[in-house]
Design an enzyme around this catalytic site. Structure first.
Site, mmCIF file in Angstrom:
data_model
loop_
_atom_site.group_PDB
_atom_site.id
_atom_site.type_symbol
_atom_site.label_atom_id
_atom_site.label_comp_id
_atom_site.label_asym_id
_atom_site.label_seq_id
_atom_site.Cartn_x
_atom_site.Cartn_y
_atom_site.Cartn_z
ATOM 1 N N TYR A 188 37.956 25.040 31.918
ATOM 2 C CA TYR A 188 38.276 25.952 33.032
ATOM 3 C C TYR A 188 39.785 26.178 33.112
ATOM 4 O O TYR A 188 40.252 27.322 33.170
ATOM 5 C CB TYR A 188 37.747 25.387 34.361
ATOM 6 N N ILE A 209 37.998 34.155 47.670
ATOM 7 C CA ILE A 209 39.325 34.767 47.714
ATOM 8 C C ILE A 209 39.230 36.278 47.466
ATOM 9 O O ILE A 209 39.954 37.070 48.077
ATOM 10 C CB ILE A 209 40.238 34.086 46.663
ATOM 11 N N LYS A 243 41.983 29.723 32.658
ATOM 12 C CA LYS A 243 42.941 30.293 33.622
ATOM 13 C C LYS A 243 44.313 30.457 32.957
ATOM 14 O O LYS A 243 45.024 31.424 33.202
ATOM 15 C CB LYS A 243 43.058 29.403 34.869
HETATM 16 N N1 LIG Z 1 39.659 28.276 45.236
HETATM 17 C C1 LIG Z 1 40.718 27.728 44.644
HETATM 18 O O1 LIG Z 1 41.258 26.704 45.090
HETATM 19 C C2 LIG Z 1 41.302 28.357 43.415
HETATM 20 C C3 LIG Z 1 42.408 27.714 42.815
HETATM 21 C C4 LIG Z 1 42.986 28.298 41.695
HETATM 22 C C5 LIG Z 1 42.480 29.488 41.196
HETATM 23 N N2 LIG Z 1 41.390 30.064 41.786
HETATM 24 C C6 LIG Z 1 40.894 31.326 41.199
HETATM 25 O O2 LIG Z 1 40.727 32.276 42.231
HETATM 26 C C7 LIG Z 1 39.648 33.152 41.923
HETATM 27 C C8 LIG Z 1 38.654 33.180 43.062
HETATM 28 O O3 LIG Z 1 38.234 31.845 43.320
HETATM 29 P P1 LIG Z 1 37.248 31.499 44.530
HETATM 30 O O4 LIG Z 1 37.562 30.118 44.941
HETATM 31 O O5 LIG Z 1 37.245 32.597 45.512
HETATM 32 O O6 LIG Z 1 35.842 31.466 43.756
HETATM 33 P P2 LIG Z 1 34.355 31.768 44.298
HETATM 34 O O7 LIG Z 1 34.287 31.636 45.774
HETATM 35 O O8 LIG Z 1 33.471 30.911 43.447
HETATM 36 O O9 LIG Z 1 34.128 33.295 43.923
HETATM 37 C C9 LIG Z 1 34.093 33.655 42.563
HETATM 38 C C10 LIG Z 1 33.772 35.122 42.476
HETATM 39 O O10 LIG Z 1 33.709 35.472 41.070
HETATM 40 C C11 LIG Z 1 32.494 36.165 40.861
HETATM 41 N N3 LIG Z 1 31.996 36.054 39.482
HETATM 42 C C12 LIG Z 1 31.670 34.927 38.796
HETATM 43 N N4 LIG Z 1 31.176 35.264 37.588
HETATM 44 C C13 LIG Z 1 31.179 36.616 37.515
HETATM 45 C C14 LIG Z 1 30.764 37.559 36.526
HETATM 46 N N5 LIG Z 1 30.209 37.184 35.372
HETATM 47 N N6 LIG Z 1 30.935 38.883 36.776
HETATM 48 C C15 LIG Z 1 31.464 39.291 37.953
HETATM 49 N N7 LIG Z 1 31.846 38.453 38.940
HETATM 50 C C16 LIG Z 1 31.703 37.125 38.717
HETATM 51 C C17 LIG Z 1 31.526 35.538 41.840
HETATM 52 O O11 LIG Z 1 30.390 36.359 41.981
HETATM 53 P P3 LIG Z 1 28.952 35.744 42.401
HETATM 54 O O12 LIG Z 1 29.016 35.610 43.893
HETATM 55 O O13 LIG Z 1 27.989 36.751 41.908
HETATM 56 O O14 LIG Z 1 28.838 34.411 41.711
HETATM 57 C C18 LIG Z 1 32.413 35.497 43.072
HETATM 58 O O15 LIG Z 1 32.493 36.766 43.668
HETATM 59 C C19 LIG Z 1 39.048 32.633 40.615
HETATM 60 O O16 LIG Z 1 39.588 33.361 39.550
HETATM 61 C C20 LIG Z 1 39.531 31.187 40.564
HETATM 62 O O17 LIG Z 1 39.642 30.732 39.226
HETATM 63 C C21 LIG Z 1 40.783 29.517 42.867
#
Ligand SMILES: NC(=O)c1ccc[n+]([C@@H]2O[C@H](COP(=O)([O-])OP(=O)(O)OC[C@H]3O[C@@H](n4cnc5c(N)ncnc54)[C@H](OP(=O)(O)O)[C@@H]3O)[C@@H](O)[C@H]2O)c1
Length: 311
Positions: free
Chosen positions: A176, A27, A180
């Site tokens: 988790y 995202i 959030k």
């Molecule tokens: N996908 C969903 O359905 C969903 C639903 C509700 C909320 N969210 C929220 O939306 C956000 C993005 O989710 P996503 O699905 O896009 O997740 P994702 O594809 O797993 O991407 C997570 C991102 O966070 C980065 N990250 C993790 N640990 C980090 C650290 N210590 N320092 C800096 N960056 C770090 C990762 O970097 P690396 O590539 O280096 O690991 C990656 O760029 C998150 O906050 C998640 O909780 C997602």
């Protein structure tokens, strides 16, 4: 009457600078890509220079004049955040999107460099402290925004203020969801503090609904979706969406002048998919007492207090 928000026709934001944490993947990548299309300078906060380079290449391949940069940022290392921000080559920041997040599915319980539980420490405490260090740059912008990406999962969770680090009882999915929820409490409490101080900075809380990789368009090499994955993912599209659409609430929270801090911006259809719209903040999310107690605990755990330099 104002024109309806069109996620495919965003207002121009040339001259502005936005930081997206975790802008190298998921995202966060699509948030950065969409914001880059407005003419703004977009900084990808990422702990992995190679992934950040790949994301910047992908954005530039779609938006040739995109001004995208990388900031080395590890939210799981609180001691590194001040120097990370010192390396940010801009005097003024118009918005930060607190998007990066880590979600573990299985035990064992893990900790950050600072000894905090990994998800609470990264998702909540990392962004809490980052906001503190970014404050002078946010204040230097005429109307900056702090956009916090929460989750639908937070709605069914409650914080245990006596066990914020899940030391006594660790269940990964619950920890988790609580991390959030802590982020969302932070965003709403920051909004209350900023408004009480008459600050020009706005704090906005969003969530992306449900966003699956199988419903996400390819952006090689950042994300590649095979035809098989796309077909297998189709039934899920009735309920949830891809990460490109998952970025829409945060992008709107950065750009739309109509957005205010006491709202929750989320997808329109059951909060899971669709165009972003504002929901009323209610039930436990509106609990200002819990939010204030979390703020105090976070201040003690990080030695930072974002409201002081911001107000
Ligand atoms: N996908 C969903 O359905 C969903 C639903 C509700 C909320 N969210 C929220 O939306 C956000 C993005 O989710 P996503 O699905 O896009 O997740 P994702 O594809 O797993 O991407 C997570 C991102 O966070 C980065 N990250 C993790 N640990 C980090 C650290 N210590 N320092 C800096 N960056 C770090 C990762 O970097 P690396 O590539 O280096 O690991 C990656 O760029 C998150 O906050 C998640 O909780 C997602």
């Amino acid at each position: 009457m104002s024109t309806p928000w069109d996620v495919h026709r965003l207002p121009r934001a040339a001259g502005k600078t936005f930081l997206v944490t975790g802008g190298n993947a998921g995202i966060g990548y699509f948030t950065a890509e969409q914001l880059a299309g407005t003419g703004a300078t977009v900084v990808l906060g990422s702990r992995d220079p190679a992934k950040a380079q790949a994301a910047m290449l992908s954005i530039r391949s779609r938006i040739p004049d995109a001004d995208v940069r990388h900031l080395l940022l590890d939210l799981a290392d609180l001691a590194s955040l001040k120097s990370a921000v010192d390396a940010l080559d801009v005097d003024r920041l118009d918005a930060v999107v607190h998007n990066a997040g880590v979600a573990l599915d299985h035990p064992p319980r893990r900790e950050t460099k600072d000894g905090n539980e990994l998800m609470f420490g990264t998702n909540h405490l990392g962004h809490f402290a980052l906001t503190h260090w970014l404050a002078p740059r946010l204040k230097a912008a005429p109307a900056a925004r702090v956009v916090t990406v929460g989750s639908f999962a937070a709605k069914s969770e409650r914080l245990d203020l006596d066990d914020l680090q899940s030391t006594l009882d660790y269940r990964p999915k619950r920890t988790y969801g609580r991390s959030k929820l802590a982020q969302m409490y932070f965003g709403f409490e920051l909004d209350r503090r900023l408004r009480a101080a008459g600050s020009s900075v706005l704090s906005v809380v969003t969530h992306p609904g449900g966003a699956l990789d199988s419903l996400t368009p390819s952006r090689p090499p950042v994300h590649v979706r095979t035809t098989g994955e796309r077909l297998r993912g189709l039934p899920a599209a009735l309920l949830v969406q891809g990460k490109e659409a998952g970025a829409w609430p945060a992008v709107r929270a950065v750009l739309d002048p109509q957005v205010s801090g006491d709202e929750l911006w989320a997808p329109r259809v059951f909060g899971l998919r669709g165009r972003p719209h504002a929901q009323t903040v209610k039930d436990h999310l509106a609990d200002a007492e819990v939010a204030a107690r979390l703020w105090e605990a976070s201040r003690d755990l990080t030695d930072a207090d974002p409201s002081r330099p911001l107000t």
